[in-house]
Enzyme design. Structure first.
Site, PDB file in Angstrom:
ATOM      1  N   ASP A 233     -36.582  -1.597  29.455  1.00 60.82           N
ATOM      2  CA  ASP A 233     -37.703  -1.034  30.205  1.00 60.82           C
ATOM      3  C   ASP A 233     -38.955  -1.534  29.488  1.00 60.82           C
ATOM      4  OD1 ASP A 233     -39.116   0.566  32.063  1.00 60.82           O
ATOM      5  OD2 ASP A 233     -39.322   2.128  30.541  1.00 60.82           O
TER       6      ASP A 233
ATOM      7  N   GLU B  88     -36.449  -4.390  34.009  1.00 57.74           N
ATOM      8  CA  GLU B  88     -37.180  -3.858  35.159  1.00 57.74           C
ATOM      9  C   GLU B  88     -38.118  -4.934  35.701  1.00 57.74           C
ATOM     10  OE1 GLU B  88     -38.763   0.307  35.428  1.00 57.74           O
ATOM     11  OE2 GLU B  88     -40.647  -0.793  35.315  1.00 57.74           O
TER      12      GLU B  88
ATOM     13  N   ASP C 192     -38.713   6.129  28.282  1.00 54.88           N
ATOM     14  CA  ASP C 192     -38.502   4.673  28.297  1.00 54.88           C
ATOM     15  C   ASP C 192     -37.066   4.332  27.896  1.00 54.88           C
ATOM     16  OD1 ASP C 192     -41.572   3.781  28.411  1.00 54.88           O
ATOM     17  OD2 ASP C 192     -41.335   5.354  26.912  1.00 54.88           O
TER      18      ASP C 192
END
Length: 176
Positions: A7, A68, A141
């Site tokens: 992330d 991501e 996160d």
């Protein structure tokens, strides 16, 4: 399959390793955050992220890196930092010959919670449940990185079948 989910972020870059196959219970192999000081020079922050990702790759030896996909937000500065951290992670994996998969935030949320509009708490709760953890990983996160890895494990078989079908169709078109 062992997947390192990332992330991306300049201040907090979530990382999480999940192992398993679609349809079977998954296992968390590691979770954490690569942190950089907000007041440090950009180049130094990117090097710190690279070193952190390299440590995770050395320690966990993933077969795939799931990152991501950066999407447009209103805050261009945030998008730029996220994109830069994402590029560092992709570079580290690609340098080692590790395939990189990109997943949108809504795709990850839908895969893990059933809704592409789930909030961070819902994602954290489902990651906790799916990986049979005692508590949601913190910060968010870290939970998001695990969600990316879960999403990839669950979606990779369908994506691979689709790619094979497209390749087969394309090869039949060339021989006709």
């Amino acid at each position: 399959m062992r997947v390192l989910g990332v992330d991306p972020g300049l201040t907090r870059c979530g990382v999480g390793v999940v192992e398993g196959i679609a349809g079977r219970p998954l296992t968390m192999r590691g979770v954490g955050v690569v942190r950089t000081p907000a007041d440090a020079e950009l180049g130094h922050r990117l090097v710190a992220i690279e070193r952190g990702i390299e440590r995770w790759l050395d320690e966990h030896r993933p077969e795939v890196l799931a990152v991501e996909r950066v999407f447009s937000q209103h805050n261009v500065r945030t998008v730029m930092g996220t994109a830069q951290a994402s590029a560092v992670a992709m570079l580290c994996a690609s340098r080692r010959g590790i395939p990189v998969a990109l997943h949108t935030p809504s795709e990850v949320k839908a895969a893990v919670t059933g809704s592409g509009r789930a909030d961070k708490a819902q994602v954290g709760a489902m990651v906790t449940r799916l990986l049979r953890l005692d508590a949601p990983p913190r910060p968010a996160d870290a939970a998001d990185a695990l969600a990316l890895a879960i999403c990839h494990i669950w979606r990779a078989p369908a994506a691979n079948r689709l790619q094979q079908a497209v390749a087969l169709h394309a090869s039949k078109g060339r021989t006709a």
